[in-house]
Structure formats: structure tokens, C-alpha cells
Scaffold this motif. Structure first.
Motif, PDB file in Angstrom:
ATOM      1  N   LEU A  25      31.044  13.831  34.360  1.00 52.32           N
ATOM      2  CA  LEU A  25      30.107  12.723  34.407  1.00 52.32           C
ATOM      3  C   LEU A  25      28.919  13.501  35.458  1.00 52.32           C
ATOM      4  O   LEU A  25      27.828  13.499  35.212  1.00 52.32           O
ATOM      5  N   LEU A 134      27.123  12.381  26.968  1.00 50.83           N
ATOM      6  CA  LEU A 134      27.487  11.265  27.603  1.00 50.83           C
ATOM      7  C   LEU A 134      27.688  10.205  26.722  1.00 50.83           C
ATOM      8  O   LEU A 134      28.874   9.735  26.790  1.00 50.83           O
ATOM      9  N   ALA A 164      26.708   8.623  35.379  1.00 48.98           N
ATOM     10  CA  ALA A 164      26.217  10.125  35.193  1.00 48.98           C
ATOM     11  C   ALA A 164      25.156  10.195  36.163  1.00 48.98           C
ATOM     12  O   ALA A 164      24.934  11.377  37.118  1.00 48.98           O
TER      13      ALA A 164
END
Length: 305
Positions: A25, A134, A164
Motif C-alpha cells: 500500500l 489498489l 495508500a
């Protein structure tokens, strides 16, 4: 709990897989924020300075891939791809591998002038690829872990993107402080600090919604009494994720120049705290769905010791 294909869901993981996930992340967040900054032309004038966050993000993102290639017990798959057991990578893994291409191309062009249009295009592509990774990884996690409880983690994609941005922003802040040699009291550092504080607040709200939805789900009906030690571990995770980094951000302008050393401490605290929180959430989602509440409570109590 079952997967989409009717197979048993993946058993609860330990802290090590969650640590690798948080590192990923932070890596994607680094690439995404750096790509946006380069595309907009607002990054440090020394364009070679971008090589350090690019390399740092590559280390973070590749940690899980290396662990999966080594076929360690702590991580048997990478983005749903069991390397060495299943020859064909998943779509999620292919997207993750494709993200390396704009990163490598950008690393070769990042020393060019700021007006070089190819650099800006590649920067934007890297940011978009990181964002897509993501989102797809969040939906992949829901598919592998929460097929019959997908509504519980409806906020998961937003949470992963915010995590993130926050984690990657903390590490990009470290690179800016040390590379650009910014004075701790410089006005250039204020926008970054304010942005990270806002991200911490949004992340806390979204993750709070996730825990609230867990209590209101069918899993929460089985979980009438929270297991002993869960609330204290959640408090510790929240302190590491938000309290310590935010306090460090506020103290950096007050303690120049030694205050800059608080920035890597804040970024490392976030990694530890977020790994702990993901493990607690994963534990609650999987263990309580399979075991009797008393058994789950005793399992967490043994772990907390």
C-alpha cells in the motif's frame, strides 16, 4: 465462509502477510503521489530526486512478490497468484506486474527537463496504474475472503486508497525532508503536513465505518461480546496509525533541524499500526465467521499474551 467458486475461504492470516500488504500500500501510494506531482510539475526541481521515492516504492511493492516467489509459509500467494503452483497469473497479478513498466520508464526519463512531455505522460500513467492496482487488490481481497459477506467490506476500496495515500505520503514526506534539505520550519513543508493530517482524519472515519458495518452484519450477531483484548489492540493500532504520525508532523516545524528525524519514525509507526489493524479486522471477519464466539475469544486472548 466460502469463496466465489464454493471452495473454503482462505484461513485467517498472520501479521507477516498484513505487513507485506501494508508495504505494498505504501509503495503504490508513493508511486501514485509522485506520479501526480511529476505530472503537474510541482515536485522538487532536482528531478533526479524522484529516483529515491521510485526505488523505495519498488522495494515496498516487490516485498510481497519476493516472499511469494520464495514460497514462504507466511505468504503463499501474490494478488491471488500462487507462484510455482499455478502457472497462469491472475488478472490482478498481471495488472500489478504491468505497473512496473511505467515505473521503469519513468526512472529512465526522470532526469529530463520539467517540460519534457513524455515524462509527464509516464508520470500520469504510473499514477493511474497504481490507483487501479489498489482498487483491484481491494476487490480481489473481498472475492477471496468475503464472498458471502461482501457487504461488510463495502468501504474497503476507499479505505485502501486512503491508506495508500496516507502511508505513501508519509514516506514521500521523508524523502522530501532529507533529499531537498528543506528547513523544518519552511513554509514549503506546511501544505504536506496539512494534507497528511486531513488524510489521517478521513482514514479514521472510513475505517470506523468498516468496524461499525462489521458489528451490524450477521457476523456481528454472533459476536455479542467482543473478545478480551480486542479493544486495547485496536486502540494501540489507532495510536500508531494516526496519533504518533500526526504528533510527529506537528513537532517537525517546532524542532528544527533534529525534528526531521521524526518523519521516518512516523512512517514506520504507521506501517506497524496499519498491519496490526488489518490483522485484527481480518481476524474478526474470518475467525468469527467460522468459530464459536467463545473459541474466537480464547484464540485472541492467547494471541494478545
Amino acid at each position: 465462509m466460502h469463496s466465489v467458486n464454493g471452495d473454503p475461504a482462505t484461513p485467517p492470516g498472520g501479521l507477516a502477510p498484513m505487513l507485506l500488504e501494508v508495504l505494498a500500500l505504501c509503495g503504490y501510494g508513493l508511486w501514485m503521489l509522485l506520479g501526480l506531482a511529476l505530472a503537474l510539475g510541482i515536485y522538487s526541481p532536482g528531478r533526479g530526486d524522484a529516483l529515491v521515492p521510485l526505488a523505495l516504492g519498488c522495494v515496498f511493492v516487490s516485498a510481497g512478490l519476493i516472499a511469494a516467489c520464495l514460497r514462504l509459509r507466511t505468504l503463499s500467494e501474490w494478488h491471488g497468484w500462487q507462484i510455482g503452483r499455478v502457472q497462469r497469473p491472475t488478472r490482478e497479478a498481471l495488472l500489478a506486474l504491468a505497473t512496473y513498466l511505467p515505473m521503469l520508464a519513468l526512472a529512465g526519463l526522470v532526469r529530463g527537463t520539467e517540460d519534457f512531455w513524455t515524462t509527464r505522460v509516464l508520470s500520469l500513467v504510473l499514477a493511474l496504474c497504481s490507483l487501479i492496482c489498489l482498487i483491484t487488490s481491494a476487490y480481489g481481497y473481498r472475492t477471496r475472503r468475503l464472498a458471502d459477506q461482501a457487504g461488510v467490506a463495502a468501504q474497503l476500496p476507499i479505505s485502501r486508497v486512503l491508506s495508500a495515500c496516507y502511508g505513501g505520503g508519509l514516506w514521500l514526506w521523508v524523502c522530501l525532508i532529507f533529499q531537498a534539505d528543506l528547513p523544518a520550519s519552511s513554509e514549503e513543508s506546511l501544505p504536506w503536513a496539512i494534507s497528511l493530517l486531513l488524510l489521517a482524519m478521513l482514514l479514521g472515519l472510513v475505517d470506523g465505518v468498516g468496524w461499525h458495518s462489521l458489528r451490524g452484519s450477521s457476523l456481528g450477531e454472533r459476536w455479542q461480546r467482543p473478545p478480551q483484548g480486542l479493544q486495547s489492540w485496536r486502540f494501540l493500532a489507532a495510536a500508531l496509525i494516526c496519533a504518533i504520525p500526526c504528533l510527529s508532523l506537528l513537532l517537525v516545524p517546532v524542532l528544527p533541524p533534529a525534528g526531521r528525524w521524526l518523519t521516518p519514525f512516523a512512517a514506520a509507526a504507521y506501517i506497524v499500526g496499519k498491519s496490526l489493524e488489518l490483522w485484527l479486522y481480518d481476524f474478526a471477519l474470518t475467525r468469527f465467521a467460522l468459530a464459536h464466539p467463545l473459541e474466537a475469544s480464547s484464540g485472541l486472548s492467547r494471541t494478545s499474551r
